[in-house]
Design a protein around this motif. Structure first.
Motif, PDB file in Angstrom:
ATOM      1  N   ILE A   6     -31.077 -26.365  23.458  1.00  0.00           N
ATOM      2  CA  ILE A   6     -30.272 -25.712  22.410  1.00  0.00           C
ATOM      3  C   ILE A   6     -29.346 -26.724  21.738  1.00  0.00           C
ATOM      4  O   ILE A   6     -29.208 -26.767  20.517  1.00  0.00           O
ATOM      5  CB  ILE A   6     -29.458 -24.542  23.026  1.00  0.00           C
ATOM      6  CG1 ILE A   6     -30.427 -23.424  23.416  1.00  0.00           C
ATOM      7  CG2 ILE A   6     -28.417 -24.024  22.044  1.00  0.00           C
ATOM      8  CD1 ILE A   6     -29.811 -22.374  24.302  1.00  0.00           C
ATOM      9  N   LYS A   7     -28.739 -27.606  22.553  1.00  0.00           N
ATOM     10  CA  LYS A   7     -27.848 -28.617  21.983  1.00  0.00           C
ATOM     11  C   LYS A   7     -28.621 -29.541  21.047  1.00  0.00           C
ATOM     12  O   LYS A   7     -28.157 -29.901  19.964  1.00  0.00           O
ATOM     13  CB  LYS A   7     -27.197 -29.433  23.102  1.00  0.00           C
ATOM     14  CG  LYS A   7     -26.118 -30.358  22.583  1.00  0.00           C
ATOM     15  CD  LYS A   7     -25.479 -31.148  23.704  1.00  0.00           C
ATOM     16  CE  LYS A   7     -24.491 -32.137  23.095  1.00  0.00           C
ATOM     17  NZ  LYS A   7     -24.133 -33.204  24.003  1.00  0.00           N
ATOM     18  N   GLY A   8     -29.838 -29.901  21.463  1.00  0.00           N
ATOM     19  CA  GLY A   8     -30.659 -30.762  20.613  1.00  0.00           C
ATOM     20  C   GLY A   8     -30.995 -30.106  19.293  1.00  0.00           C
ATOM     21  O   GLY A   8     -30.952 -30.744  18.236  1.00  0.00           O
ATOM     22  N   LEU A   9     -31.299 -28.813  19.353  1.00  0.00           N
ATOM     23  CA  LEU A   9     -31.629 -28.099  18.113  1.00  0.00           C
ATOM     24  C   LEU A   9     -30.405 -27.984  17.200  1.00  0.00           C
ATOM     25  O   LEU A   9     -30.509 -28.044  15.973  1.00  0.00           O
ATOM     26  CB  LEU A   9     -32.161 -26.690  18.457  1.00  0.00           C
ATOM     27  CG  LEU A   9     -33.540 -26.663  19.134  1.00  0.00           C
ATOM     28  CD1 LEU A   9     -33.871 -25.255  19.603  1.00  0.00           C
ATOM     29  CD2 LEU A   9     -34.613 -27.175  18.178  1.00  0.00           C
ATOM     30  N   VAL A  13     -31.271 -34.914  15.356  1.00  0.00           N
ATOM     31  CA  VAL A  13     -31.750 -36.143  15.989  1.00  0.00           C
ATOM     32  C   VAL A  13     -30.592 -36.864  16.678  1.00  0.00           C
ATOM     33  O   VAL A  13     -29.545 -37.090  16.072  1.00  0.00           O
ATOM     34  CB  VAL A  13     -32.397 -37.072  14.940  1.00  0.00           C
ATOM     35  CG1 VAL A  13     -32.827 -38.382  15.569  1.00  0.00           C
ATOM     36  CG2 VAL A  13     -33.591 -36.389  14.313  1.00  0.00           C
ATOM     37  N   VAL A  14     -30.761 -37.196  17.934  1.00  0.00           N
ATOM     38  CA  VAL A  14     -29.692 -37.884  18.647  1.00  0.00           C
ATOM     39  C   VAL A  14     -30.060 -39.332  18.970  1.00  0.00           C
ATOM     40  O   VAL A  14     -29.275 -40.051  19.566  1.00  0.00           O
ATOM     41  CB  VAL A  14     -29.344 -37.162  19.973  1.00  0.00           C
ATOM     42  CG1 VAL A  14     -28.754 -35.804  19.699  1.00  0.00           C
ATOM     43  CG2 VAL A  14     -30.564 -37.064  20.863  1.00  0.00           C
ATOM     44  N   THR A  15     -31.230 -39.759  18.563  1.00  0.00           N
ATOM     45  CA  THR A  15     -31.673 -41.123  18.892  1.00  0.00           C
ATOM     46  C   THR A  15     -30.790 -42.168  18.209  1.00  0.00           C
ATOM     47  O   THR A  15     -30.387 -41.989  17.061  1.00  0.00           O
ATOM     48  CB  THR A  15     -33.136 -41.321  18.445  1.00  0.00           C
ATOM     49  OG1 THR A  15     -33.933 -40.316  19.067  1.00  0.00           O
ATOM     50  CG2 THR A  15     -33.650 -42.688  18.834  1.00  0.00           C
ATOM     51  N   THR A  16     -30.509 -43.235  18.948  1.00  0.00           N
ATOM     52  CA  THR A  16     -29.682 -44.315  18.400  1.00  0.00           C
ATOM     53  C   THR A  16     -30.288 -44.892  17.124  1.00  0.00           C
ATOM     54  O   THR A  16     -31.514 -44.942  16.973  1.00  0.00           O
ATOM     55  CB  THR A  16     -29.499 -45.443  19.437  1.00  0.00           C
ATOM     56  OG1 THR A  16     -28.781 -46.515  18.831  1.00  0.00           O
ATOM     57  CG2 THR A  16     -30.834 -45.976  19.927  1.00  0.00           C
ATOM     58  N   ARG A  17     -29.417 -45.372  16.228  1.00  0.00           N
ATOM     59  CA  ARG A  17     -29.911 -46.001  14.992  1.00  0.00           C
ATOM     60  C   ARG A  17     -30.307 -47.458  15.223  1.00  0.00           C
ATOM     61  O   ARG A  17     -30.911 -48.079  14.356  1.00  0.00           O
ATOM     62  CB  ARG A  17     -28.827 -45.946  13.908  1.00  0.00           C
ATOM     63  CG  ARG A  17     -28.624 -44.555  13.331  1.00  0.00           C
ATOM     64  CD  ARG A  17     -27.448 -44.548  12.396  1.00  0.00           C
ATOM     65  NE  ARG A  17     -26.217 -44.841  13.120  1.00  0.00           N
ATOM     66  CZ  ARG A  17     -25.055 -45.143  12.549  1.00  0.00           C
ATOM     67  NH1 ARG A  17     -24.962 -45.219  11.250  1.00  0.00           N
ATOM     68  NH2 ARG A  17     -23.985 -45.386  13.281  1.00  0.00           N
ATOM     69  N   TYR A  18     -29.919 -48.011  16.369  1.00  0.00           N
ATOM     70  CA  TYR A  18     -30.260 -49.398  16.664  1.00  0.00           C
ATOM     71  C   TYR A  18     -31.778 -49.550  16.805  1.00  0.00           C
ATOM     72  O   TYR A  18     -32.399 -48.706  17.451  1.00  0.00           O
ATOM     73  CB  TYR A  18     -29.580 -49.846  17.965  1.00  0.00           C
ATOM     74  CG  TYR A  18     -29.818 -51.291  18.310  1.00  0.00           C
ATOM     75  CD1 TYR A  18     -29.105 -52.300  17.689  1.00  0.00           C
ATOM     76  CD2 TYR A  18     -30.793 -51.644  19.247  1.00  0.00           C
ATOM     77  CE1 TYR A  18     -29.334 -53.625  17.999  1.00  0.00           C
ATOM     78  CE2 TYR A  18     -31.015 -52.972  19.565  1.00  0.00           C
ATOM     79  CZ  TYR A  18     -30.289 -53.953  18.932  1.00  0.00           C
ATOM     80  OH  TYR A  18     -30.516 -55.267  19.234  1.00  0.00           O
TER      81      TYR A  18
END
Ligand code: SF4
Length: 254
Positions: A6-9, A13-18
């Motif tokens: 639920i938090k992801g939705l 997107v939580v992936t790092t920008r690096y």
């Protein structure tokens, strides 16, 4: 699990920008002690606080052998003149004479990870590269269980005597071109374990190391930086010479 989904939705997107963007999330790196260019205080006191002999004096400066640093913070906390501290994470260095893999490998590189006697910390940080935040698959890095498909041999741990044969066999089974990445203080110098009666002083005792990743343990982004260096997509922090352990003027090993 359901809360995580639920938090992801909710947050997207939580992936790092690096590496395409900067990564400044608090706590992303424990940092590393840096050389002090003009230390004018009691250098002996500072140097004596280091439990591994990672600090020594050279040309009027206090320099840090990051291959031996354990991240204990004794040179940073509880001292009048603390050593300066790098809060970044791009610390991967390349050995003199080594080079990145050919350009044809840049988008698809397979990695064989070998635990050569580590305490679990470096292995755990490496494992995190597969989670949604670091997600190394988006950059073309994949773990393989077989050395016969591997382009990079990623080694954690000081290389205990019982792991020497297994590690050599894994290296020999890899096709060329191949590269070796030593991850963490133990893999670079033996760390707190070696050299000792059951282990040597790191991977370079046995194999030609191409990229060195300092840290105890190094954060996942530092390991990712090393992989990008071997892919030719990032520059190394510096070029290093092979390890030559000897006693310095303060009695530490450097
Ligand atoms: S943080 Fe590293 S350099 Fe500083 S005292 Fe600890 S082991 Fe030595």
């Amino acid at each position: 699990m359901s809360r995580w989904v639920i938090k992801g939705l909710q947050t997207g997107v939580v992936t790092t920008r690096y590496p395409s963007g900067e990564e400044t999330t608090p706590g992303i790196s424990p940092g590393l002690p840096q050389a002090m260019p003009s230390y004018d205080g009691d250098t002996r006191t500072l140097i004596a606080r280091c439990p591994t002999g990672a600090l020594h004096r050279a040309d009027g400066r206090v320099v840090v052998e990051s291959r031996r640093c354990l991240h204990c913070y004794r040179c940073s906390r509880g001292i009048a003149k603390p050593i300066s501290w790098d809060s970044g994470f791009e610390w991967a260095s390349i050995r003199e004479g080594s080079a990145a893999l050919p350009a044809t490998f840049r988008r698809s590189i397979y990695i064989r990870v070998v635990d050569a006697g580590d305490c679990g910390a470096c292995l755990n940080e490496t494992r995190l590269l597969n989670n949604p935040f670091y997600n190394m698959h988006r950059l073309g890095f994949f773990i393989t269980p077989t050395p016969r498909k591997a382009d990079i041999l990623l080694v954690v741990g000081p290389v205990t005597d019982h792991m020497k044969t297994a590690l050599s066999k894994a290296y020999d089974a890899m096709p060329t071109p191949k590269r070796v990445m030593a991850v963490g203080t133990c893999a670079l110098s033996g760390g707190i374990f070696g050299p000792g009666f059951v282990t040597g002083a790191g991977v370079s005792d046995l194999l030609p190391v191409d990229v060195e990743i300092p840290g105890c343990p190094p954060p996942p982004l530092t390991i990712l930086h090393g992989l990008l260096v071997l892919a030719g997509r990032k520059s190394a922090s510096q070029s290093t010479k092979p390890v030559s352990a000897h006693v310095n003027e303060e009695g530490g090993i450097r």
